[in-house]
Scaffold this active site. Structure first.
Site, mmCIF file in Angstrom:
data_model
loop_
_atom_site.group_PDB
_atom_site.id
_atom_site.type_symbol
_atom_site.label_atom_id
_atom_site.label_comp_id
_atom_site.label_asym_id
_atom_site.label_seq_id
_atom_site.Cartn_x
_atom_site.Cartn_y
_atom_site.Cartn_z
ATOM 1 N N ASP A 84 0.857 -1.193 0.000
ATOM 2 C CA ASP A 84 0.000 0.000 0.000
ATOM 3 C C ASP A 84 0.894 1.244 0.000
ATOM 4 O O ASP A 84 1.778 1.377 0.852
ATOM 5 C CB ASP A 84 -0.867 -0.063 1.277
ATOM 6 C CG ASP A 84 -2.014 0.922 1.270
ATOM 7 O OD1 ASP A 84 -2.383 1.398 0.181
ATOM 8 O OD2 ASP A 84 -2.553 1.199 2.361
ATOM 9 N N ASP A 106 2.980 4.891 -5.378
ATOM 10 C CA ASP A 106 2.337 6.171 -5.096
ATOM 11 C C ASP A 106 3.261 7.310 -5.519
ATOM 12 O O ASP A 106 4.088 7.797 -4.754
ATOM 13 C CB ASP A 106 2.007 6.257 -3.602
ATOM 14 C CG ASP A 106 1.313 7.563 -3.248
ATOM 15 O OD1 ASP A 106 1.213 8.436 -4.136
ATOM 16 O OD2 ASP A 106 0.881 7.709 -2.094
ATOM 17 N N GLU A 136 -1.582 6.232 -8.219
ATOM 18 C CA GLU A 136 -2.460 7.264 -7.633
ATOM 19 C C GLU A 136 -2.304 8.584 -8.384
ATOM 20 O O GLU A 136 -1.200 8.986 -8.728
ATOM 21 C CB GLU A 136 -2.102 7.473 -6.150
ATOM 22 C CG GLU A 136 -2.947 8.555 -5.469
ATOM 23 C CD GLU A 136 -2.633 8.704 -3.980
ATOM 24 O OE1 GLU A 136 -2.371 7.682 -3.320
ATOM 25 O OE2 GLU A 136 -2.653 9.852 -3.499
ATOM 26 N N HIS A 179 -7.311 9.585 4.671
ATOM 27 C CA HIS A 179 -6.917 8.473 5.535
ATOM 28 C C HIS A 179 -7.229 8.861 6.983
ATOM 29 O O HIS A 179 -7.010 10.006 7.379
ATOM 30 C CB HIS A 179 -5.413 8.221 5.410
ATOM 31 C CG HIS A 179 -5.019 7.652 4.087
ATOM 32 N ND1 HIS A 179 -4.131 8.277 3.244
ATOM 33 C CD2 HIS A 179 -5.379 6.507 3.462
ATOM 34 C CE1 HIS A 179 -3.965 7.528 2.159
ATOM 35 N NE2 HIS A 179 -4.709 6.460 2.259
ATOM 36 N N GLY A 180 -7.720 7.904 7.755
ATOM 37 C CA GLY A 180 -7.989 8.181 9.169
ATOM 38 C C GLY A 180 -9.401 8.691 9.368
ATOM 39 O O GLY A 180 -10.285 8.471 8.543
ATOM 40 N N HIS A 207 -9.567 5.083 -1.545
ATOM 41 C CA HIS A 207 -8.794 5.033 -0.293
ATOM 42 C C HIS A 207 -9.593 5.725 0.802
ATOM 43 O O HIS A 207 -10.536 6.458 0.528
ATOM 44 C CB HIS A 207 -7.448 5.752 -0.486
ATOM 45 C CG HIS A 207 -6.431 4.919 -1.209
ATOM 46 N ND1 HIS A 207 -5.294 4.456 -0.606
ATOM 47 C CD2 HIS A 207 -6.393 4.456 -2.476
ATOM 48 C CE1 HIS A 207 -4.598 3.749 -1.474
ATOM 49 N NE2 HIS A 207 -5.240 3.736 -2.631
ATOM 50 N N GLY A 208 -9.152 5.525 2.044
ATOM 51 C CA GLY A 208 -9.793 6.222 3.161
ATOM 52 C C GLY A 208 -11.207 5.737 3.402
ATOM 53 O O GLY A 208 -12.118 6.543 3.660
ATOM 54 N N VAL A 230 -9.616 -0.039 3.660
ATOM 55 C CA VAL A 230 -10.030 0.246 5.038
ATOM 56 C C VAL A 230 -8.902 -0.156 5.985
ATOM 57 O O VAL A 230 -8.398 -1.279 5.916
ATOM 58 C CB VAL A 230 -11.317 -0.543 5.410
ATOM 59 C CG1 VAL A 230 -11.704 -0.297 6.856
ATOM 60 C CG2 VAL A 230 -12.465 -0.176 4.481
ATOM 61 N N ASN A 231 -8.534 0.754 6.844
ATOM 62 C CA ASN A 231 -7.494 0.465 7.833
ATOM 63 C C ASN A 231 -7.957 0.900 9.226
ATOM 64 O O ASN A 231 -8.164 0.085 10.125
ATOM 65 C CB ASN A 231 -6.198 1.190 7.433
ATOM 66 C CG ASN A 231 -5.046 0.874 8.367
ATOM 67 O OD1 ASN A 231 -5.082 -0.108 9.097
ATOM 68 N ND2 ASN A 231 -4.023 1.708 8.360
HETATM 69 P P1 13P Z 1 -8.491 4.448 6.393
HETATM 70 O O1 13P Z 1 -7.466 4.221 7.441
HETATM 71 O O2 13P Z 1 -9.056 5.827 6.442
HETATM 72 O O3 13P Z 1 -9.550 3.416 6.378
HETATM 73 O O4 13P Z 1 -7.745 4.388 4.972
HETATM 74 C C1 13P Z 1 -7.095 3.210 4.596
HETATM 75 C C2 13P Z 1 -6.393 3.391 3.302
HETATM 76 O O5 13P Z 1 -6.822 4.110 2.431
HETATM 77 C C3 13P Z 1 -5.157 2.616 3.098
HETATM 78 O O6 13P Z 1 -4.565 2.900 1.874
#
Ligand code: 13P
Length: 282
Positions: A84, A106, A136, A179-180, A207-208, A230-231
């Protein structure tokens, strides 16, 4: 066996669902994701950031661990192991050489010409190893491995140019996601998303994925998104359960402490898989 993202994303685009890209941070994350996606019969992309790779010891450790899990847990769903936000050709090469089946280069901080140049270099190397590549355009906001970015929306003509000049598997056009955790309601440019999808005819990546309301996720899929990252959401689910456990228990065995988040993470995975529509698509 690991596979690249090509077939899973083409199928998702055709059948209008999104494959979950779930970031892993350790053995437990990888195990829970694989078990839950197998249970739901969903394809899955295991995302590894450079920071997470460093934390876990390196790309060879991760590749060995994930391949071992596939075998010992009898995982039969399609699984890709994906770098990633790879920041350079060298990092992508390292991941590929260690056995990753997919990478993201990226180059979004570069100008368009340099972004295309590095993407071409990565693709030339990746293709010889049957590894898929994501690029990206624009800039996803928020914090990636502790580095904060401003949101910069992708231009349709830049997306068309990179797709025409390279042999990308998929593209992440930044269109307002971060992100986040979002401050306020996420504002995604669906019109541009649809236009980029139609003009590039490529499965697109969002993403995000954390904190985007369900109706906006569905809208994004209908506008051409075939992979959603998703992270943070899994981290928050785990953290909530862990806090409760630690406050109410004296257990010190790491298997109990870390494992106290298992069902919360698995519930969060299930909710995403069902929302993205990838259950029973393996
Ligand atoms: P989130 O942490 O906001 O879910 O984003 C994850 C992400 O886009 C990893 O590339």
């Amino acid at each position: 066996m690991l596979e690249n993202m090509k077939n899973m994303l083409e199928k998702a685009k055709k059948e209008k669902y999104a494959v979950p890209h779930l970031n892993i941070n350790n053995l437990e994350w990888a195990k829970y994701i694989l078990e839950e996606c197998q249970e739901l019969n969903s394809p899955v992309i295991l995302g590894v950031s450079e920071g997470a790779a460093k934390y876990m010891g390196g790309y060879n450790v991760i590749s060995g661990m994930v391949n071992g899990l596939l075998k010992d847990l009898n995982i039969t769903i399609p699984v890709a192991l994906h770098l990633d936000h790879g920041s350079s050709f060298e990092t992508c090469k390292k991941a590929i050489d260690a056995g990753f089946s997919s990478v993201m280069i990226d180059g979004s901080k570069l100008n368009l010409e340099d972004n295309i140049k590095v993407t071409k270099e990565v693709i030339a190397y990746a293709e010889s190893k049957n590894v898929s590549v994501e690029a990206e355009i624009g800039c996803i906001g928020g914090s990636e491995d502790g580095v904060s970015n401003e949101i910069l929306h992708a231009k349709t003509e830049d997306c068309v140019k990179i797709v025409n000049e390279t042999n990308l598997c998929t593209l992440a056009p930044a269109l307002g996601s971060v992100h986040g955790i979002y401050k306020g309601e996420p504002n995604l440019n669906f019109e541009r998303m649809k236009e980029i999808s139609e003009k590039t005819n490529l499965p697109l990546v969002l993403h995000g994925g954390t904190g985007i309301p369900d109706d906006k996720i569905k809208m994004a899929i209908s506008c051409g998104i075939s992979k959603i990252n998703v992270n943070t959401e899994l981290q928050l689910a785990w953290h909530g359960a862990l806090k409760k456990f630690v406050l109410n228990n004296d257990a010190y065995d790491p298997r109990k402490v870390i494992g106290s988040g298992e069902s919360a993470i698995k519930e969060a995975i299930k909710a995403k898989v069902i929302l993205f529509g990838s259950n029973n698509k393996a």
